[in-house]
Write an enzyme that holds these catalytic residues in place. Sequence first.
Site, PDB file in Angstrom:
ATOM      1  NE  ARG A  12      -0.616  15.648 -14.304  1.00 42.28           N
ATOM      2  CZ  ARG A  12       0.162  15.034 -13.446  1.00 42.28           C
ATOM      3  NH1 ARG A  12      -0.037  15.182 -12.156  1.00 42.28           N
ATOM      4  NH2 ARG A  12       1.134  14.262 -13.872  1.00 42.28           N
ATOM      5  CG  HIS A  50       4.734   8.304 -25.304  1.00 44.49           C
ATOM      6  ND1 HIS A  50       3.369   8.203 -25.421  1.00 44.49           N
ATOM      7  CD2 HIS A  50       4.964   9.414 -24.542  1.00 44.49           C
ATOM      8  CE1 HIS A  50       2.796   9.197 -24.755  1.00 44.49           C
ATOM      9  NE2 HIS A  50       3.740   9.952 -24.216  1.00 44.49           N
ATOM     10  CG  ASN A  65      -3.240  14.338 -21.412  1.00 47.89           C
ATOM     11  OD1 ASN A  65      -2.257  13.658 -21.144  1.00 47.89           O
ATOM     12  ND2 ASN A  65      -4.260  14.470 -20.580  1.00 47.89           N
ATOM     13  CD  GLU A 104       5.752  14.034 -24.066  1.00 52.72           C
ATOM     14  OE1 GLU A 104       5.082  15.032 -23.729  1.00 52.72           O
ATOM     15  OE2 GLU A 104       5.240  12.916 -24.272  1.00 52.72           O
ATOM     16  CG  HIS A 108      -2.433   7.767 -25.632  1.00 54.79           C
ATOM     17  ND1 HIS A 108      -3.095   8.177 -24.499  1.00 54.79           N
ATOM     18  CD2 HIS A 108      -1.117   7.900 -25.368  1.00 54.79           C
ATOM     19  CE1 HIS A 108      -2.217   8.562 -23.596  1.00 54.79           C
ATOM     20  NE2 HIS A 108      -0.996   8.407 -24.096  1.00 54.79           N
ATOM     21  NE  ARG A 131      -4.078  -2.021   2.069  1.00 59.30           N
ATOM     22  CZ  ARG A 131      -4.012  -2.994   2.980  1.00 59.30           C
ATOM     23  NH1 ARG A 131      -3.129  -2.926   3.950  1.00 59.30           N
ATOM     24  NH2 ARG A 131      -4.851  -4.001   2.921  1.00 59.30           N
ATOM     25  CD  GLU A 133      -5.197  14.636 -16.858  1.00 53.82           C
ATOM     26  OE1 GLU A 133      -4.049  14.235 -16.635  1.00 53.82           O
ATOM     27  OE2 GLU A 133      -5.838  14.306 -17.852  1.00 53.82           O
ATOM     28  CE  LYS A 175       4.408  16.044 -16.051  1.00 54.36           C
ATOM     29  NZ  LYS A 175       4.554  14.742 -16.685  1.00 54.36           N
ATOM     30  CG  HIS A 229      -0.082  12.816 -24.788  1.00 54.60           C
ATOM     31  ND1 HIS A 229       0.652  13.923 -25.143  1.00 54.60           N
ATOM     32  CD2 HIS A 229       0.749  12.062 -24.026  1.00 54.60           C
ATOM     33  CE1 HIS A 229       1.861  13.854 -24.604  1.00 54.60           C
ATOM     34  NE2 HIS A 229       1.955  12.731 -23.919  1.00 54.60           N
ATOM     35  CE  LYS A 231      -1.767  12.351 -15.703  1.00 57.32           C
ATOM     36  NZ  LYS A 231      -2.282  12.523 -17.082  1.00 57.32           N
TER      37      LYS A 231
END
Lengths: 361, 361
Positions: free
Chosen positions: A240, A264, A244, A184, A251, A120, A236, A226, A247, A142
């Site tokens: 935020r 990527h 993306n 990026e 994706h 955890r 987000e 960032k 993206h 993330k």
Amino acid sequence: MRLVKLDLDHAPYDILIARDLLTQVQHILPLLPQKRVAIVTNETVAPLYLPQLQVALEANGVQVQAIVLPDGEKYKTWETLNLIFDGLLGARAERKTTLIALGGGVIGDMTGFAAAVYQRGVPFIQIPTTLLAQVDSSVGGKTAINHPLGKNMIGSFYQPKLVLADLSTLDTLPPREFSAGLAEIIKYGLIDDLAFFEWLEANIDVLMARDTDALAHAVEHSCQNKARIVAADEKEHGQRALLNLGHTFGHAIEAGLGYGAWLHGEAVAAGMVLAALASKELGQISATDLERITALIAKAGLPTVSPALGAERYLDLMAQDKKVDAGKIKFILMRRLGESYIGELTVPVIQAALTAGCAAA
Amino acid sequence: MRLVKLDLDHAPYDILIARDLLTQVQHILPLLPQKRVAIVTNETVAPLYLPQLQVALEANGVQVQAIVLPDGEKYKTWETLNLIFDGLLGARAERKTTLIALGGGVIGDMTGFAAAVYQRGVPFIQIPTTLLAQVDSSVGGKTAINHPLGKNMIGSFYQPKLVLADLSTLDTLPPREFSAGLAEIIKYGLIDDLAFFEWLEANIDVLMARDTDALAHAVEHSCQNKARIVAADEKEHGQRALLNLGHTFGHAIEAGLGYGAWLHGEAVAAGMVLAALASKELGQISATDLERITALIAKAGLPTVSPALGAERYLDLMAQDKKVDAGKIKFILMRRLGESYIGELTVPVIQAALTAGCAAA
């Protein structure tokens, strides 16, 4: 050494940027609740950088376990994640054992997720060794693995205690991966920083030559941008999502071609061109703006033309993407050059952008 | 209806306790960010309670997806968790889709973990249908799955938006599972509530007869005690560990016999007797106290004698348990009857407790 602070209320942390940081373990030692770490890395990075980090830590009395994973986006799966858990449990790693991610975005995302859920939650440090990881994935918390039905679908928001961006590790980075990181970096200019975009236009050749000062500036500036966006909206709920940019299309390209066919950053680069095409279609940026964006991306050694998957397939893949609310697909679009916003696109505009931005079938 | 509030700074929530709560969806509706839910349940619970919950939600315009898993602790694995992700992604569940756990502790723990990590976190509601889940696992935000090398090793702290403890669902609970829930109820008396322990001694027969008023009191009182401890220490940096009374021995019993051979509550019951034996060995509780504890556990239909795994195997299994810091095993021990504390045991004391508390080999 350059320092960027990520000011999160509950867990602020430092991003350190310099050459030869890897063996400067004085930055790591004060953060360890127990003199015990597990370094997670991959088969490519391990021979290059694992021994010097391990030796430096052990010289300071830290017990080090190394977990070496196969290399590649296609291994960003539960099965590989489980290799981390098997290693930690086999060695009886405890709740105060710190996980260190030594590698690129895949290693960082998987190690961060492992740290978020092992017992955890255990402490976590990022040592990104690719340009993309240094300017993007190692910053902001993330973490995720992929699912056969979607990229980064299973994960957590989980912040590291420290990010060490050692610019020396970029010396060994293959050109394709270096360019993927530039995608990026260019993204930050397009989101909300026209001056940085123009700095990149002026300095793309020295950056491609991996000039240390130019690189240090680009990494620092990207991390600052960032950090500012993440600090304002960690989970987000709003702004935020600007990160993306490129993206949602990107994706779809990655999933459509099969993860790993394109890097990527390459998919994001082509995705940013599609976002620019859609924005031009909406009358928000000019043909000249589009040309400048496309030219910078091309000079960075990145694709500007998307693969011919067909509009139907793109739409289907994007509907599976997670930035969906009540069936509408959110896109990050450009209001003008150097200013992006969270919007939505109609199907005809998406089709027009795809027609203009994809290779002939 | 009885109401217990869990006062967490960032995410306070209500625990509602009454008969016939399942169809009172007015408690759920205001919490849904989107009129869409996925109910996760199992093959045993689904035919009993899924239709009425689903119909009540659909009558209020909520889109309902049901995900029915196999039943049992042995399915508390990544493979089963993945069935939830497959279902959610197959139906394109979104970030605002609420996950509802309808079942016992295994369903609650797995659904909570799925909610914690699906798209990095979606809203989550607990509807516990076993006594153990109503008084323990549905309250407090611990979620997890098991790993072959240890129970609950992979998980998150992730709080629900609401817990609905419908006492009517206990009507169909098999006697063994009912008793397993009583183990956790008795635990609260032993942690820090002598008056509740004595109330249980006086009322164990009516509780075993499932008297509604007695049950409502026991569930409410247990949730109040757990809520108080969790609110003071959500992430178990200190006193929350008291809730693990009987659990270090209990987890060893479960792992040693193979998950599912004994119910979790049964293992905890026998584990509490071992903790009491160790505490008596240390001179902290009397023979009379030990007898009272053992008698109450026996009257609740629970085992008081642990399986003969051998001391070596117990020690080995407990060293793998996650409550380990710098190689020392933490135990929850009794300072006196109705007052527990976080301590450590030497190997000879553990061996003495095992000798007294285990069945002959």
